[in-house]
Every structure is written in structure tokens, then in C-alpha cells.
Design a protein around this motif. Structure first.
Motif, PDB file in Angstrom:
ATOM      1  N   TYR A  50       6.820 -10.620  -7.547  1.00 18.63           N
ATOM      2  CA  TYR A  50       5.709 -10.162  -6.708  1.00 18.63           C
ATOM      3  C   TYR A  50       6.062 -10.458  -5.263  1.00 18.63           C
ATOM      4  CZ  TYR A  50       4.337 -15.080  -6.762  1.00 18.63           C
ATOM      5  OH  TYR A  50       4.327 -16.452  -6.638  1.00 18.63           O
ATOM      6  N   LEU A  51       5.315  -9.838  -4.331  1.00 24.41           N
ATOM      7  CA  LEU A  51       5.744  -9.813  -2.935  1.00 24.41           C
ATOM      8  C   LEU A  51       4.968 -10.757  -2.025  1.00 24.41           C
ATOM      9  CD1 LEU A  51       7.933  -8.176  -1.421  1.00 24.41           C
ATOM     10  CD2 LEU A  51       6.125  -6.569  -0.743  1.00 24.41           C
ATOM     11  N   GLY A  52       3.857 -11.304  -2.482  1.00 26.13           N
ATOM     12  CA  GLY A  52       3.029 -12.151  -1.619  1.00 26.13           C
ATOM     13  C   GLY A  52       3.767 -13.384  -1.130  1.00 26.13           C
ATOM     14  N   PRO A  53       3.293 -13.985  -0.020  1.00 30.68           N
ATOM     15  CA  PRO A  53       4.000 -15.123   0.582  1.00 30.68           C
ATOM     16  C   PRO A  53       3.827 -16.450  -0.136  1.00 30.68           C
ATOM     17  CG  PRO A  53       2.066 -14.570   1.878  1.00 30.68           C
ATOM     18  CD  PRO A  53       2.192 -13.507   0.830  1.00 30.68           C
ATOM     19  N   TRP A  54       2.766 -16.579  -0.949  1.00 34.59           N
ATOM     20  CA  TRP A  54       2.476 -17.860  -1.583  1.00 34.59           C
ATOM     21  C   TRP A  54       2.427 -17.719  -3.100  1.00 34.59           C
ATOM     22  CZ3 TRP A  54       2.625 -21.729   1.804  1.00 34.59           C
ATOM     23  CH2 TRP A  54       2.246 -21.503   3.125  1.00 34.59           C
ATOM     24  N   LEU A 125       3.933  -5.357  -7.329  1.00 36.96           N
ATOM     25  CA  LEU A 125       2.808  -6.279  -7.211  1.00 36.96           C
ATOM     26  C   LEU A 125       2.916  -7.105  -5.936  1.00 36.96           C
ATOM     27  CD1 LEU A 125       2.615  -7.682 -10.861  1.00 36.96           C
ATOM     28  CD2 LEU A 125       1.118  -5.960  -9.839  1.00 36.96           C
ATOM     29  N   ILE A 126       1.770  -7.312  -5.295  1.00 34.03           N
ATOM     30  CA  ILE A 126       1.697  -8.278  -4.197  1.00 34.03           C
ATOM     31  C   ILE A 126       1.280  -9.640  -4.749  1.00 34.03           C
ATOM     32  CG2 ILE A 126       0.502  -8.886  -2.064  1.00 34.03           C
ATOM     33  CD1 ILE A 126       0.373  -5.945  -1.382  1.00 34.03           C
ATOM     34  N   GLU A 127       0.345  -9.646  -5.696  1.00 28.08           N
ATOM     35  CA  GLU A 127      -0.078 -10.863  -6.389  1.00 28.08           C
ATOM     36  C   GLU A 127       0.301 -10.737  -7.864  1.00 28.08           C
ATOM     37  OE1 GLU A 127      -1.800 -13.550  -5.351  1.00 28.08           O
ATOM     38  OE2 GLU A 127      -2.335 -13.018  -3.296  1.00 28.08           O
ATOM     39  N   PRO A 128       0.611 -11.864  -8.546  1.00 26.42           N
ATOM     40  CA  PRO A 128       1.030 -11.784  -9.954  1.00 26.42           C
ATOM     41  C   PRO A 128       0.029 -11.060 -10.843  1.00 26.42           C
ATOM     42  CG  PRO A 128       1.417 -13.981  -9.095  1.00 26.42           C
ATOM     43  CD  PRO A 128       0.667 -13.237  -8.028  1.00 26.42           C
ATOM     44  N   ARG A 129      -1.270 -11.263 -10.619  1.00 26.48           N
ATOM     45  CA  ARG A 129      -2.296 -10.626 -11.448  1.00 26.48           C
ATOM     46  C   ARG A 129      -3.070  -9.557 -10.682  1.00 26.48           C
ATOM     47  NH1 ARG A 129      -5.110 -15.418 -15.089  1.00 26.48           N
ATOM     48  NH2 ARG A 129      -3.181 -16.313 -15.900  1.00 26.48           N
ATOM     49  N   PRO A 146      -3.117  -6.654  11.016  1.00 24.16           N
ATOM     50  CA  PRO A 146      -2.512  -7.856  11.620  1.00 24.16           C
ATOM     51  C   PRO A 146      -2.036  -8.878  10.603  1.00 24.16           C
ATOM     52  CG  PRO A 146      -4.890  -8.022  11.743  1.00 24.16           C
ATOM     53  CD  PRO A 146      -4.601  -6.658  11.161  1.00 24.16           C
ATOM     54  N   LYS A 147      -2.400  -8.689   9.325  1.00 19.60           N
ATOM     55  CA  LYS A 147      -2.027  -9.652   8.290  1.00 19.60           C
ATOM     56  C   LYS A 147      -1.395  -8.934   7.105  1.00 19.60           C
ATOM     57  CE  LYS A 147      -5.629 -13.126   9.155  1.00 19.60           C
ATOM     58  NZ  LYS A 147      -6.725 -13.898   8.511  1.00 19.60           N
ATOM     59  N   PHE A 148      -0.545  -9.671   6.407  1.00 17.98           N
ATOM     60  CA  PHE A 148      -0.028  -9.222   5.122  1.00 17.98           C
ATOM     61  C   PHE A 148      -0.444 -10.249   4.082  1.00 17.98           C
ATOM     62  CE2 PHE A 148       3.306  -9.481   1.821  1.00 17.98           C
ATOM     63  CZ  PHE A 148       3.122  -8.226   1.256  1.00 17.98           C
ATOM     64  N   ASN A 149      -1.334  -9.831   3.178  1.00 18.07           N
ATOM     65  CA  ASN A 149      -1.818 -10.737   2.126  1.00 18.07           C
ATOM     66  C   ASN A 149      -2.296 -12.067   2.715  1.00 18.07           C
ATOM     67  OD1 ASN A 149      -0.766 -12.542  -0.683  1.00 18.07           O
ATOM     68  ND2 ASN A 149      -2.186 -10.838  -0.830  1.00 18.07           N
ATOM     69  N   GLU A 150      -3.146 -11.988   3.725  1.00 21.26           N
ATOM     70  CA  GLU A 150      -3.770 -13.133   4.402  1.00 21.26           C
ATOM     71  C   GLU A 150      -2.798 -13.967   5.227  1.00 21.26           C
ATOM     72  OE1 GLU A 150      -7.010 -13.259   4.457  1.00 21.26           O
ATOM     73  OE2 GLU A 150      -6.970 -11.500   3.165  1.00 21.26           O
ATOM     74  N   SER A 151      -1.569 -13.524   5.399  1.00 20.85           N
ATOM     75  CA  SER A 151      -0.613 -14.219   6.265  1.00 20.85           C
ATOM     76  C   SER A 151      -0.418 -13.406   7.535  1.00 20.85           C
ATOM     77  CB  SER A 151       0.728 -14.388   5.542  1.00 20.85           C
ATOM     78  OG  SER A 151       1.674 -15.028   6.369  1.00 20.85           O
ATOM     79  N   MET A 152      -0.502 -14.077   8.683  1.00 18.92           N
ATOM     80  CA  MET A 152      -0.417 -13.377   9.961  1.00 18.92           C
ATOM     81  C   MET A 152       0.962 -12.748  10.163  1.00 18.92           C
ATOM     82  SD  MET A 152      -3.305 -13.410  11.492  1.00 18.92           S
ATOM     83  CE  MET A 152      -2.693 -12.745  13.039  1.00 18.92           C
ATOM     84  N   LYS A 186      -5.818  -4.940  -0.001  1.00 17.53           N
ATOM     85  CA  LYS A 186      -6.820  -5.556  -0.847  1.00 17.53           C
ATOM     86  C   LYS A 186      -6.349  -5.519  -2.300  1.00 17.53           C
ATOM     87  CE  LYS A 186      -9.709  -6.401   2.433  1.00 17.53           C
ATOM     88  NZ  LYS A 186      -9.908  -7.775   2.898  1.00 17.53           N
ATOM     89  N   GLU A 187      -6.619  -6.625  -3.016  1.00 21.96           N
ATOM     90  CA  GLU A 187      -6.232  -6.724  -4.406  1.00 21.96           C
ATOM     91  C   GLU A 187      -7.468  -6.642  -5.291  1.00 21.96           C
ATOM     92  OE1 GLU A 187      -3.216  -6.865  -5.629  1.00 21.96           O
ATOM     93  OE2 GLU A 187      -2.305  -6.778  -3.663  1.00 21.96           O
ATOM     94  N   ALA A 188      -7.221  -6.333  -6.574  1.00 19.56           N
ATOM     95  CA  ALA A 188      -8.306  -6.356  -7.544  1.00 19.56           C
ATOM     96  C   ALA A 188      -8.809  -7.789  -7.698  1.00 19.56           C
ATOM     97  CB  ALA A 188      -7.814  -5.832  -8.895  1.00 19.56           C
TER      98      ALA A 188
END
Length: 283
Positions: A50-54, A125-129, A146-152, A186-188
Motif C-alpha cells: 500500500y502507498l500511505g506514509p504510515w 491501495l493507499i491504506e491496507p483496508r 496540500p496533503k497526501f493521506n493526511e501527510s503534508m 478519501k478512503e472508505a
């Protein structure tokens, strides 16, 4: 080498994310052994899911963003970056190339890099689920938000940002590929894990809601207070105890009656013996 922009040390990552990445053991140990373009591609193909930062619900940076930071240390060439953007083995290879360009290259060239990816509809996927999204949607979000998945994201100068938005709006009018501007990333809604459902509250902990459950009318019911079913069960139990006491009491009274009958029987026998003696004496 590709032209870079901004802070070469931090790769323009927000400070908390940067600090967690450089202190991460995955970067310090496993990625320390990776130093070539092809090794980076293999690592993305084998490890990124998945692609999200955290990592969700933690402050641990994801595999994807540790590799993204490692990419800045390898310092790709233009040819290598174009190779990543057209790579077909994994959408995460193309997606990490897109993030590298957004974070670490001059913003005035973003449109040239991204225009050819607007219609890339391969899902990832950006988030695992989370709900799957596409490369094209990610690209449009990186230009708009200005943000990607809540990261500036690194700030784009106002004049360049205005030009990019005008170009994107024009492109979407011509191609009918517009997305809701407020919901690019935005994610589900997350589904609570079985453990969280069993506990009654998520791992994040709504401590103030412990011992409470949602009831009708927007009110909360105190789980420690006895329910109607509990009160009925207590009444039934008290009734049973009362009947037991009556039964035992009745049995005791019956025993008393039996003892009284035994005493009467004994007195009758004594009386009969006295009559027998008097009759013999009379004879």
C-alpha cells in the motif's frame, strides 16, 4: 541526474515523517544494502502493498515511504525515472515514481511529468483496508491538494499552483475525468477489527465510553446498571428461594406433626399397660 528541488536532506518530507523514517530499522538495515536502480525496483515489487506514509494506527513509517526516501539517496537519472513511470510489473513502482516527482522535483515541471498518467486506471491501495484507487486519481490529487493521506506535501508556489489547477480543470473538461475536488484521497470507512468489536471500543481507546453502549434516541445505556431482563431473572430467583423456604418449612412442620403423633401413640400404649395391670390385680 534528475534535477531536484528543496531540501536534499529531508526530501521535503514533513518533519515528523522524516524523523521517523531516518530512525527506522528497515531503512537502517535492509535498505542500507540496496544501492542501485534495479534493486529499488525489486524491493518495491516484493515489499510494497500500500502507498500511505504510515503503518495504520502507529507512528511507524510504511515500507513505501522508507523506499521513497531511499530513492532520494540513490539519485535517479531522467531515463530511470521514465522507466519507473512506464513500468508495468507493479502499479506501486509507478506510484512511487509519481510521489518522488511530487516531493522532490521542481514544481514547474509537474504537469509535464503527470499529464501522461491522468488516464492510468490500474488500481492500488493507499491504506491496507481502504478502498482501491487508481494512479490517475492519485496524480490529480497530488496536483490539487496540500496533503497526501493526511501527510503534508511540499508547498507549490502560488503562481505555479494556479497554472497547474487551470491546466487540470481544462484537461478534465475535455476528457470528462474530473473527480470530486474535496475527496481525491478519501478512503472508505475502516471496518473495526474483530478484536476491536469484541472489546467494544477501538484500539485507539474511547475510555470515556467504556461501560456504555449505544441505545435508541441517541442516548447511552449504562452496561453496569441492571437491565429489565436481569431484574426479571432476579425476581424469578427470589421466587424460587421463597418456594424453597416454604417447602422446607412445610417439611419441618410435617416432622413436628409426625413427632406429636409418635408421642400420642406412646401415651396410648402406656395407658393400655396400666389398664392391664389393674385388671390382673383385681383378679
Amino acid at each position: 541526474k534528475m534535477e531536484t528541488w528543496g531540501n536534499a536532506q529531508t526530501m521535503n518530507l514533513e518533519n515528523v515523517l522524516y524523523q521517523n523514517i531516518v530512525n527506522n530499522l528497515y531503512l537502517q538495515n535492509e535498505l542500507a544494502e540496496i544501492n542501485t536502480y534495479h534493486e529499488i525496483l525489486d524491493e518495491i515489487y516484493n515489499k510494497v502493498e500500500y502507498l500511505g506514509p504510515w503503518i495504520p494506527r502507529t507512528k511507524t513509517p510504511s515500507t513505501a515511504f522508507c523506499i521513497l526516501y531511499k530513492m532520494s539517496q540513490v539519485q535517479f537519472t531522467m531515463k530511470q525515472m521514465n522507466g519507473m513511470l512506464s513500468h508495468e510489473d507493479s502499479p506501486y513502482i509507478r506510484a512511487l515514481a509519481v510521489l518522488y516527482i511530487r516531493y522532490f522535483t521542481p514544481p514547474q515541471y509537474l504537469w509535464e511529468w503527470f499529464e501522461g498518467l491522468m488516464e492510468d486506471d490500474e488500481e492500488l491501495l493507499i491504506e491496507p483496508r481502504g478502498k482501491p484507487t487508481t494512479i490517475g486519481r492519485i496524480v490529480r490529487g497530488l496536483l490539487r491538494e496540500p496533503k497526501f493521506n493526511e501527510s503534508m506535501l511540499p508547498r507549490i508556489p502560488v503562481a505555479i499552483q494556479r497554472t497547474l489547477l487551470d491546466q487540470l480543470d481544462e484537461y478534465e473538461r475535455k476528457n470528462g475525468t474530473g473527480q470530486p475536488k474535496a475527496a481525491m484521497f478519501k478512503e472508505a470507512p475502516r471496518v473495526p477489527s474483530p478484536r476491536a468489536r469484541d472489546d467494544g471500543y477501538s484500539r485507539g481507546g474511547r475510555d470515556s465510553d467504556r461501560g456504555k453502549d449505544r441505545a435508541g434516541g441517541g442516548q447511552y445505556r449504562d452496561l453496569d446498571a441492571p437491565s429489565a431482563r436481569d431484574r426479571d431473572r432476579d425476581r424469578d430467583r427470589d421466587g424460587d428461594r421463597g418456594r424453597d423456604r416454604e417447602y422446607r418449612g412445610g417439611s419441618d412442620r410435617g416432622g413436628d406433626r409426625d413427632r406429636d403423633t409418635g408421642r400420642d401413640y406412646g401415651r396410648d400404649r402406656d395407658r393400655d399397660r396400666d389398664y392391664g395391670r389393674r385388671d390382673r390385680d383385681r383378679d
